[in-house]
Design an enzyme around this catalytic site. Structure first.
Site, PDB file in Angstrom:
ATOM      1  N   LEU A 135       0.237  -1.317  -0.049  1.00  0.00           N
ATOM      2  CA  LEU A 135       0.203  -0.369  -0.215  1.00  0.00           C
ATOM      3  C   LEU A 135       0.630   1.352   0.061  1.00  0.00           C
ATOM      4  O   LEU A 135       0.356   2.261  -0.806  1.00  0.00           O
ATOM      5  CB  LEU A 135      -1.082  -0.270   0.704  1.00  0.00           C
ATOM      6  CG  LEU A 135      -1.945  -0.657   0.941  1.00  0.00           C
ATOM      7  CD1 LEU A 135      -2.783  -1.307   2.624  1.00  0.00           C
ATOM      8  CD2 LEU A 135      -2.946  -0.518  -0.020  1.00  0.00           C
ATOM      9  N   TYR A 166      -2.908  -4.477  17.507  1.00  0.00           N
ATOM     10  CA  TYR A 166      -3.030  -3.279  16.437  1.00  0.00           C
ATOM     11  C   TYR A 166      -4.413  -3.300  16.604  1.00  0.00           C
ATOM     12  O   TYR A 166      -4.464  -1.733  15.537  1.00  0.00           O
ATOM     13  CB  TYR A 166      -3.044  -4.910  14.785  1.00  0.00           C
ATOM     14  CG  TYR A 166      -3.551  -4.392  13.329  1.00  0.00           C
ATOM     15  CD1 TYR A 166      -2.350  -3.540  13.063  1.00  0.00           C
ATOM     16  CD2 TYR A 166      -4.796  -4.444  13.257  1.00  0.00           C
ATOM     17  CE1 TYR A 166      -2.312  -2.980  11.570  1.00  0.00           C
ATOM     18  CE2 TYR A 166      -4.515  -3.810  11.932  1.00  0.00           C
ATOM     19  CZ  TYR A 166      -3.701  -3.024  10.977  1.00  0.00           C
ATOM     20  OH  TYR A 166      -3.885  -3.053   9.564  1.00  0.00           O
ATOM     21  N   ASN A 201       2.209   5.353   6.878  1.00  0.00           N
ATOM     22  CA  ASN A 201       1.650   3.882   6.956  1.00  0.00           C
ATOM     23  C   ASN A 201       2.480   2.414   6.906  1.00  0.00           C
ATOM     24  O   ASN A 201       2.084   1.998   7.264  1.00  0.00           O
ATOM     25  CB  ASN A 201       1.735   4.114   5.282  1.00  0.00           C
ATOM     26  CG  ASN A 201       1.899   2.485   4.339  1.00  0.00           C
ATOM     27  OD1 ASN A 201       0.265   2.134   4.176  1.00  0.00           O
ATOM     28  ND2 ASN A 201       2.756   2.230   3.819  1.00  0.00           N
ATOM     29  N   THR A 203      -3.349  -7.734   0.349  1.00  0.00           N
ATOM     30  CA  THR A 203      -2.177  -7.396   0.595  1.00  0.00           C
ATOM     31  C   THR A 203      -1.715  -8.717   1.904  1.00  0.00           C
ATOM     32  O   THR A 203      -2.548  -9.319   2.255  1.00  0.00           O
ATOM     33  CB  THR A 203      -1.716  -6.525   1.552  1.00  0.00           C
ATOM     34  OG1 THR A 203      -1.986  -5.762   2.631  1.00  0.00           O
ATOM     35  CG2 THR A 203      -2.046  -4.579   1.022  1.00  0.00           C
ATOM     36  N   ASP A 221      11.884   2.664   4.185  1.00  0.00           N
ATOM     37  CA  ASP A 221      11.678   1.225   4.150  1.00  0.00           C
ATOM     38  C   ASP A 221      12.860   0.837   4.870  1.00  0.00           C
ATOM     39  O   ASP A 221      13.682   1.338   5.774  1.00  0.00           O
ATOM     40  CB  ASP A 221      11.968   0.455   3.063  1.00  0.00           C
ATOM     41  CG  ASP A 221      11.467  -1.028   2.840  1.00  0.00           C
ATOM     42  OD1 ASP A 221       9.784  -1.640   2.272  1.00  0.00           O
ATOM     43  OD2 ASP A 221      11.896  -1.964   3.662  1.00  0.00           O
ATOM     44  N   LYS A 244      -4.816   1.143  16.127  1.00  0.00           N
ATOM     45  CA  LYS A 244      -5.308   2.118  14.923  1.00  0.00           C
ATOM     46  C   LYS A 244      -6.583   2.483  16.025  1.00  0.00           C
ATOM     47  O   LYS A 244      -7.020   3.266  14.797  1.00  0.00           O
ATOM     48  CB  LYS A 244      -5.428   0.365  14.327  1.00  0.00           C
ATOM     49  CG  LYS A 244      -4.711   0.531  12.877  1.00  0.00           C
ATOM     50  CD  LYS A 244      -4.039   1.054  12.080  1.00  0.00           C
ATOM     51  CE  LYS A 244      -2.825   1.040  11.485  1.00  0.00           C
ATOM     52  NZ  LYS A 244      -2.178   1.431  10.592  1.00  0.00           N
TER      53      LYS A 244
END
Length: 305
Positions: free
Chosen positions: A17, A155, A89, A189, A36, A159
Site C-alpha cells: 500500500l 494492532y 503508513n 496485501t 523502508d 489503529k
C-alpha cells in the site's frame, strides 16, 4: 489534483500500500521520500518512480523513534526544499490471541504504528508551522481499529488510537491550515491475507484472476492501487476543508466512518446504583448493544470458494 511543487513523506513505502501511495503522489507531481527498513526495497521503489518521470529519495530506517521521524523530514527539506504531506503508513503485525501475546508482541506493534505515527506527525507539524503554509497529515488506520479483530489486540489498539489522535490534531492544527485525516484501507496485501476467507481471493488475484464484485463492493476490498486515489485527494487543495475524518476505502467502495455517538441514554435522580442499572438495562440498553468485529456477507464466510 495537481501536486506539482509539493513534497511528501510516505512511511513504509517500499512495497504494498505504501508504494502505491508514493507512486500516485509522484504521478500527480509531488516529490516523495520513500521509507523502508530494507535498502534494496527502498532503492527499487525510488528507481521505479524516477523511471516513470517522478522524483524520489530513500530513507532506510525503522519508524517509531523521534530520530527516524526527524531524518525523514530532514531528507525532504534537504533534497526537495520543503515538506507538505506526511503519510504515516508503516506497520507490522504480531498477531496472537490475548493470552498468548507477549509484551514484545504488543510493544513492537504499538511502537511502529502508534508511536511511529505520533513521532512522524510531530516532526512534520513542526516543519509545517515553520513554513507557515499549512500541510496535510494522512494517517493510516484500519477497520480493526474501528470494530476490533480476533487476534489483534495490539494492532486494533494502535489503529483505534490513531483515529483518536487525528481527531485531536484536526482541532489543534486548524488555525495553522493543517488538515489531519485517517484512511482505513482494505486491500489485498500480506496483512489481509491472514483473514482466512479472503486468502483464496488474494491468491487468485495474484494468479491474474479478477476479484468478484461481492469482494470489491460488499467487502470493499481491492488492490493497493484502488486506495491510492483518496491519498492523492486528501493531499490536494481539493481537500482543504476535509479534516478530522476516518475514511474507508477499498475495491469499488468509498465511505466515511462515523464518530462514536451515544446510542441509548437513561437518567436516574441521584445517580445509578448497581440495582438501578440492572433494572434499567433490559428496557433501555439490552436491545441496543453494538456488534464487534467486521461483518461480512454470510455466503463468503460460511461457504468454501
Amino acid at each position: 489534483m495537481d501536486l506539482t511543487g509539493k513534497v511528501a513523506v510516505v512511511t513504509g513505502s517500499g512495497q504494498g500500500l505504501g508504494l502505491a501511495y508514493a507512486q500516485e503522489l509522484a504521478r500527480r507531481g509531488a516529490a516523495v521520500v520513500i521509507n523502508d527498513v530494507r535498502q534494496e526495497t527502498a532503492d527499487a521503489a525510488v528507481a521505479g518512480i524516477t523511471a516513470a518521470g517522478g522524483r524520489a529519495v530513500a530513507v532506510v530506517a525503522p519508524v517509531g523513534t523521534t530520530a527516524t521521524a526527524i531524518a525523514l523530514v530532514d531528507a525532504a527539506v534537504a533534497t526537495f526544499g520543503r515538506l507538505d504531506i506526511m503519510v504515516t503508513n508503516a506497520g507490522i503485525l504480531r498477531d496472537k490471541v490475548l493470552w498468548k501475546m507477549s509484551d514484545d508482541d504488543f510493544d513492537a506493534v504499538i511502537d511502529v504504528h502508534l508511536r511511529g505515527t505520533f513521532t512522524c506527525v510531530r516532526a512534520a507539524v513542526e516543519r509545517f508551522r515553520e513554513q507557515g503554509q499549512g500541510g496535510r497529515l494522512i494517517c493510516i488506520g484500519s477497520p480493526a481499529g474501528q470494530r476490533g479483530n480476533f487476534g489483534q489486540t495490539n494492532y486494533s489498539a494502535a489503529k483505534a488510537a490513531i483515529v483518536g489522535m487525528v481527531r485531536t490534531w484536526a482541532m489543534e492544527l486548524k488555525k495553522a491550515g493543517i488538515t489531519a485525516n485517517a484512511v482505513c484501507p482494505v486491500a489485498a496485501t500480506a496483512m489481509t491475507e491472514t483473514i482466512p476467507f479472503l486468502a483464496p481471493y488474494i491468491e487468485g488475484m495474484r494468479a491474474g484472476e479478477p476479484l468478484p464484485a461481492v469482494i470489491r463492493r460488499e467487502v470493499g476490498m481491492g488492490t493497493p492501487g484502488d486506495v491510492a486515489g483518496v491519498i492523492a485527494f486528501l493531499a490536494s487543495d481539493a481537500a482543504s476543508d476535509v479534516t478530522g475524518q476516518a475514511i474507508s476505502i477499498g475495491g469499488d467502495r468509498l465511505a466515511l466512518w462515523s464518530h462514536p455517538q451515544l446510542t441509548a441514554t437513561a437518567f436516574h435522580d441521584g445517580g445509578f446504583s448497581a440495582d438501578d442499572v440492572a433494572a434499567q438495562w433490559p428496557t433501555t440498553f439490552a436491545g441496543r448493544l453494538e456488534s464487534v468485529g467486521e461483518e461480512f456477507p454470510a455466503e463468503l464466510t460460511g461457504a468454501a470458494r
